[in-house]
Design an enzyme around this catalytic site. Structure first.
Site, PDB file in Angstrom:
ATOM      1  N   ASP A 335       0.853  -1.176   0.000  1.00 27.10           N
ATOM      2  CA  ASP A 335       0.000   0.000   0.000  1.00 27.10           C
ATOM      3  C   ASP A 335       0.893   1.230   0.000  1.00 27.10           C
ATOM      4  O   ASP A 335       2.122   1.119  -0.005  1.00 27.10           O
ATOM      5  CB  ASP A 335      -1.027  -0.022   1.128  1.00 27.10           C
ATOM      6  CG  ASP A 335      -0.391  -0.162   2.489  1.00 27.10           C
ATOM      7  OD1 ASP A 335       0.842  -0.109   2.558  1.00 27.10           O
ATOM      8  OD2 ASP A 335      -1.127  -0.328   3.468  1.00 27.10           O
ATOM      9  N   ASP A 634      -2.963  -3.270   6.579  1.00 24.31           N
ATOM     10  CA  ASP A 634      -2.990  -2.741   7.942  1.00 24.31           C
ATOM     11  C   ASP A 634      -4.361  -2.859   8.597  1.00 24.31           C
ATOM     12  O   ASP A 634      -4.465  -2.955   9.793  1.00 24.31           O
ATOM     13  CB  ASP A 634      -2.506  -1.286   7.971  1.00 24.31           C
ATOM     14  CG  ASP A 634      -3.155  -0.443   6.880  1.00 24.31           C
ATOM     15  OD1 ASP A 634      -4.233  -0.848   6.389  1.00 24.31           O
ATOM     16  OD2 ASP A 634      -2.596   0.591   6.523  1.00 24.31           O
ATOM     17  N   ASP A 638      -8.092  -6.401   5.925  1.00 27.61           N
ATOM     18  CA  ASP A 638      -6.987  -6.883   5.094  1.00 27.61           C
ATOM     19  C   ASP A 638      -6.570  -8.304   5.468  1.00 27.61           C
ATOM     20  O   ASP A 638      -5.807  -8.937   4.743  1.00 27.61           O
ATOM     21  CB  ASP A 638      -5.756  -5.978   5.243  1.00 27.61           C
ATOM     22  CG  ASP A 638      -5.952  -4.660   4.529  1.00 27.61           C
ATOM     23  OD1 ASP A 638      -6.758  -4.622   3.586  1.00 27.61           O
ATOM     24  OD2 ASP A 638      -5.309  -3.670   4.918  1.00 27.61           O
TER      25      ASP A 638
HETATM   26  P1  ATP Z   1      -3.138   2.992   1.494  1.00 30.58           P
HETATM   27  O1  ATP Z   1      -4.029   1.827   1.263  1.00 30.58           O
HETATM   28  O2  ATP Z   1      -2.079   3.141   0.476  1.00 30.58           O
HETATM   29  O3  ATP Z   1      -2.620   3.125   2.887  1.00 30.58           O
HETATM   30  P2  ATP Z   1      -5.036   4.982   2.020  1.00 30.58           P
HETATM   31  O4  ATP Z   1      -4.585   5.129   3.404  1.00 30.58           O
HETATM   32  O5  ATP Z   1      -5.293   6.203   1.250  1.00 30.58           O
HETATM   33  O6  ATP Z   1      -4.037   4.213   1.154  1.00 30.58           O
HETATM   34  P3  ATP Z   1      -7.553   4.085   2.891  1.00 30.58           P
HETATM   35  O7  ATP Z   1      -7.146   4.183   4.302  1.00 30.58           O
HETATM   36  O8  ATP Z   1      -8.397   2.975   2.426  1.00 30.58           O
HETATM   37  O9  ATP Z   1      -6.299   4.054   1.967  1.00 30.58           O
HETATM   38  O10 ATP Z   1      -8.251   5.452   2.515  1.00 30.58           O
HETATM   39  C1  ATP Z   1      -8.934   5.626   1.302  1.00 30.58           C
HETATM   40  C2  ATP Z   1      -9.478   7.026   1.220  1.00 30.58           C
HETATM   41  O11 ATP Z   1     -10.424   7.227   2.254  1.00 30.58           O
HETATM   42  C3  ATP Z   1      -8.423   8.080   1.414  1.00 30.58           C
HETATM   43  O12 ATP Z   1      -7.847   8.468   0.204  1.00 30.58           O
HETATM   44  C4  ATP Z   1      -9.230   9.225   2.004  1.00 30.58           C
HETATM   45  O13 ATP Z   1      -9.823   9.990   0.977  1.00 30.58           O
HETATM   46  C5  ATP Z   1     -10.306   8.533   2.777  1.00 30.58           C
HETATM   47  N1  ATP Z   1      -9.945   8.435   4.200  1.00 30.58           N
HETATM   48  C6  ATP Z   1      -8.906   7.794   4.739  1.00 30.58           C
HETATM   49  N2  ATP Z   1      -8.905   7.885   6.074  1.00 30.58           N
HETATM   50  C7  ATP Z   1      -9.986   8.615   6.393  1.00 30.58           C
HETATM   51  C8  ATP Z   1     -10.547   9.065   7.624  1.00 30.58           C
HETATM   52  N3  ATP Z   1     -10.002   8.779   8.814  1.00 30.58           N
HETATM   53  N4  ATP Z   1     -11.669   9.803   7.571  1.00 30.58           N
HETATM   54  C9  ATP Z   1     -12.232  10.058   6.392  1.00 30.58           C
HETATM   55  N5  ATP Z   1     -11.763   9.681   5.223  1.00 30.58           N
HETATM   56  C10 ATP Z   1     -10.646   8.972   5.196  1.00 30.58           C
END
Ligand code: ATP
Length: 893
Positions: A335, A634, A638
């Site tokens: 990721d 994480d 997953d």
């Molecule tokens: P990766 O999988 O590479 O770690 P990521 O952290 O962006 O990527 P997710 O955690 O699934 O993946 O987040 C996807 C999307 O959801 C993010 O791009 C963001 O727009 C939104 N997002 C992430 N965390 C939050 C949160 N705590 N509150 C609201 N929206 C969130």
């Protein structure tokens, strides 16, 4: 008496009391315990730790060393020797068997200790409220009365009485046997409820699989439900991997073959007219020669050293087979946030309906300069909208900032949320409206919402999430004049623009609700869009180098992220990871059938807006294409993908306990570079295992050939059985073990991954084993003849042969260190401290065996003169030259 005991003893146990009553009994308010109170309780109740599982006793572990077919054969040989009137031989065989057991015992103990130490690195943490602040503590320090915060993916650190919960479900199979997660809430349940029905309790060691909760600790350590069922304590991981099992099988096969050969040789010897007793002793010599009794211990040590080296590079192995599998990895799916990037977020751009702002400030402190994106001072209307947006961002937030060293601020929780709190401070807004309720973030719907008093008699719903998830929920947008109809196209364009610039984009929205509204009444598709925040999260410089290293090692690196495709592409470009500039989204993946997915998964390097289910499909598709896949994760969702991957990799810092438990390896620093480092170490371990085997087997092969030839040709044995045994022991322990410490070869990341399932002893090495065995046997006979011709006694001649064989082992050691390159190099001869220590020990042992009277008496040796010593050394050098010549020929072809 612990709190749990008290709870059980009192007429109403905590699950039947109201949250308030439990808090009153434990003497703790909403602000949690004070530091001193927690310390005092820790002294009184002891650490929150389960009693150590009973370890196998030392005697038992020692005796275990003898449970091995190889050893049985040796013991039988000793018994037979004694019966045939060779008590000295019997005693030496026994001594060697015991020595072997002692070495195995010590090495295994060390390996187990190394694994235990690594388990400690994975000690769980807990989020608690103390002194009114959220703090991360070591779960061992949790005490009765602590207020604990939990969310999906967390492991429950102690027995808790739930104070408030939302959508909470816990997996309690370990306690109740119930595989379906149980719904949990703060409502009291009848006193007589069975364990599985005590829905107001969370039990230590179980997993939160959905929702959020706040609970008060009612039992710790041995006083928890799990502590009472001590039989369930996890045992010590055994030192076993598929490869070790394969080796075990191999060793058994060798033993059986040796026995068959021994029977045959005995028959031949009798036919040739040998006296039975003498023939038998020769056959004992054969058995002793052919059995690689030291090999299993050396292989275990090689693996244990690999585990330790990986831990030093921040890759903590949870399941031993991963050490081997890592060396065969052909695709790494990682990721993005925190792995490829630093996960130190700063809000760098804000888009409102009135204009765009550029914000410059480092870290999470309140200082920053806010300018209009096109330069100059921002207009007051845009600043007004920024404040509104920043307040929503700080309200819809689970993180906290705490002052750290040297004026730096530290984030407790998600760095992205930390950046939003910093943004609020930079915009000069305080967001203190108390939270009434919340819908937690879920990677599947990609937004979260919180409900607050707005201080003006109404309520405010603050929402943040991915723009394309939030826009469909909005009907209006905040504008300088108040609100106006939403212009989705404009926001989408702005979100794309930010994403293509590498920003992580978050949309913020809110809704005003009447004062009695709850979340259930909040009709979400009525939100007012406040604007977008672009967060900067720069790529890690070491990840760029690691991606390049993986490329040269023939490993495909793929980014699988929940983030926007634009952001993913921009970061992938900066990492040098993706040549095609193409990204597939989760929606694209869903439109493909399994076969099409297999092709797409192989060709594409960037996958964006993917859900955990799609990650699972991707791993499966890549594996169907024949790849050995490492996959990071994480979140709680997953876990299936991590389990499915050949090497599941969890994040040590931001990863949930659920992900860590499903993983084979945990990254202490969440860093992609650590995965590459672990692969490098994994390849080295495999190389070293191969070197140990390819180096050890010729000793046995050469010696067996000598005995077989002697019997076949009707010659006297050039070495006695005890001398053969001596060589096996001294060389396996002092020389073979040194190969376990070999550093990575220079080209270890310059060649393609090993073919999964390939033999540990490929044709090249098998041939070398035969070749070296033949040279050793040939030299042994040549020296034997030479000695006889010069009129040396049998003792002297045998001593000469033994020393020559050991010298050849040393010569071969230098050749074996480089599997492909030449041993004739500065690097080759520089050796390692282990090699030189091994050679020093071996030389001392040989000198003692040759010249020390007690050993002469025991082993039937005699002192060598000035002509014989160079002859031995010459044999060693000759073997090195021959093997290197063979390698050079092979390279030239
Ligand atoms: P990766 O999988 O590479 O770690 P990521 O952290 O962006 O990527 P997710 O955690 O699934 O993946 O987040 C996807 C999307 O959801 C993010 O791009 C963001 O727009 C939104 N997002 C992430 N965390 C939050 C949160 N705590 N509150 C609201 N929206 C969130």
């Amino acid at each position: 008496m612990s709190a749990q005991d008290r709870a059980d003893a009192s007429p109403s146990p905590s699950h039947a009391m109201s949250p308030g009553e439990v808090q009153a009994r434990l003497d703790v308010g909403a602000e949690g315990l004070s530091g001193p109170a927690a310390e005092e309780r820790l002294r009184r109740h002891g650490p929150n730790r389960l009693p150590e599982p009973p370890r196998r006793g030392a005697l038992l572990r020692f005796l275990d060393q003898f449970r091995n077919l190889l050893i049985y054969v040796l013991l039988a040989a000793a018994a037979a020797s004694a019966l045939l009137g060779h008590p000295l031989d019997a005693a030496v065989i026994l001594a060697v068997v015991v020595l072997n057991a002692i070495v195995g015992f010590i090495q295994e103990g060390k390996a187990e200790q190394a694994l235990a130490a690594i388990r400690d690195l994975l000690a769980p943490r807990a989020s608690v409220i103390r002194d009114g602040r959220r703090q991360e503590i070591d779960a061992q320090e949790a005490v009765p009365g602590d207020i604990v915060l939990l969310e999906a993916g967390d492991r429950v650190p102690a027995d808790l009485r739930i104070l408030s919960a939302r959508g909470l479900r816990a997996e309690e199979a370990m306690l109740t046997g119930e595989s379906v997660p149980a719904d949990k809430s703060a409502d009291a349940v009848p006193e007589e409820a069975a364990l599985g029905d005590r829905r107001s309790l969370l039990f230590s060691g179980t997993l939160v699989v959905a929702g959020q909760a706040r609970g008060v600790v009612v039992g710790t350590g041995a006083a928890t439900e799990i502590g009472k069922v001590s039989a369930m304590l996890a045992g010590v991981e055994t030192l076993e991997t598929p490869l070790l099992r394969r080796m075990d099988r191999f060793a058994r096969q060798v033993t059986l073959a040796v026995l068959a050969l021994a029977v045959l040789a005995f028959g031949v010897a009798l036919l040739r007219g040998w006296p039975a007793a003498e023939a038998f002793m020769a056959v004992v010599g054969l058995a002793v020669a052919a059995i690689p009794e030291g090999l299993p211990a050396v292989l275990t040590v090689t693996l244990a050293i690999g585990v330790r080296r990986m831990a030093a590079r921040n890759a903590i192995i949870r399941r031993l087979p991963a050490v081997e599998t890592l060396g065969a990895v052909g695709v790494i799916c990682s990721d993005k946030t925190g792995t490829f990037t630093r996960n130190e977020m700063v809000a760098g751009a804000v888009v409102t309906s009135a204009g765009e702002l550029a914000i410059e400030g480092a870290g999470y402190g309140p200082k920053a300069s806010i300018m209009a994106a096109e330069g100059g001072d921002p207009d007051p209307e845009t600043i007004g909208l920024l404040r509104r947006l920043a307040r929503a961002g700080a309200l819809c937030n689970d993180a906290a900032l705490a002052p750290g060293d040297a004026g730096h601020w530290q984030v407790l929780g998600d760095p992205m949320e930390g950046a939003l709190i910093a943004l609020a401070a930079r915009a000069g807004v305080a967001a203190e409206e108390p939270r009434l309720d919340a819908i937690p973030f879920d990677a599947r719907h990609r937004w979260m919402a919180t409900l607050h008093e707005d201080g003006e008699g109404g309520r405010i719903l603050a929402v943040k999430g991915a723009p394309e998830a939030l826009l469909p929920l909005c009907r209006h947008e905040a504008a300088p004049e108040g609100v106006r109809a939403l212009d989705p196209a404009a926001w989408e364009a702005a979100a794309h623009r930010l994403a293509d610039g590498g920003y992580r984009v978050l949309a913020l929205a809110e809704a005003r609700l009447p004062d009695d509204a709850g979340l259930a009444d909040a009709r979400l598709p009525r939100l007012t869009m406040l604007g977008l925040v672009g967060l900067v999260d720069p790529p890690r410089t070491e990840a760029i180098a690691a991606v390049a290293a993986c490329r040269s090692a023939g490993i495909r690196v793929k980014m699988i992220t929940g983030d926007h495709p634009g952001t993913a592409r921009a970061i992938a470009g900066a990492l040098g990871l993706d040549a095609t500039g193409r990204a597939l989204t989760g929606v694209d993946l869903d439109s493909l059938d399994d076969e099409a997915l297999q092709g797409a998964a192989a060709e594409t390097d960037v996958f964006a807006r993917t859900s955990p289910e799609q990650k699972l499909r991707l791993v499966t598709a890549l594996q169907a294409g024949g790849a050995v896949v490492a996959m990071t994760g994480d979140g709680v969702n997953d876990a299936p993908a991590l389990k499915r991957a050949d090497v599941g990799v969890a994040m040590g810092r931001k990863g949930t306990e659920a992900a860590k438990e499903a993983a084979d390896m945990v990254l202490a620093d969440d860093n992609f570079a650590s995965i590459a480092a672990a692969v490098r170490e994994g390849r080295t371990v495999y190389d070293n295992l191969q070197k140990v085997i390819a180096w050890t087997l010729p000793t046995n092969g050469g010696e067996s050939l000598v005995v077989l030839a002697a019997i076949g040709l009707g010659l006297a044995l050039p070495m006695s059985p005890v001398q053969i045994l001596w060589i096996n022991m001294v060389t396996a322990v002092a020389l073979g073990l040194t190969l376990a410490f070999e550093p990575p070869e220079r080209d270890v990341m310059g060649r393609p991954p090993r073919v999964p399932g390939a033999s540990l002893l490929p044709a090249v090495l098998a041939w070398r084993v035969v070749f070296v065995s033949a040279v050793m046997a040939g030299c042994a006979f040549a020296l034997d003849l030479w000695a006889t011709a010069r009129g040396l006694s049998v003792e002297e001649s045998r001593t000469l042969v033994v020393n020559a064989i050991v010298a050849m082992e040393v010569g071969y050691l230098f050749a074996a260190r480089q599997s492909r390159g030449s041993g004739f190099s500065a690097e080759g001869f520089r050796g390692t401290p282990a090699i030189w220590t091994g050679i020093a020990i071996t030389s001392a042992a040989q000198a003692a065996m040759t010249w020390a009277p007690p050993l002469q008496w025991t082993f039937g040796t005699a002192s060598l003169g000035v002509t014989e010593v160079p002859a031995c050394l010459g044999a060693g050098a000759l073997l090195l030259v021959l093997v290197e010549a063979e390698k050079a020929l092979r390279r030239a072809r």
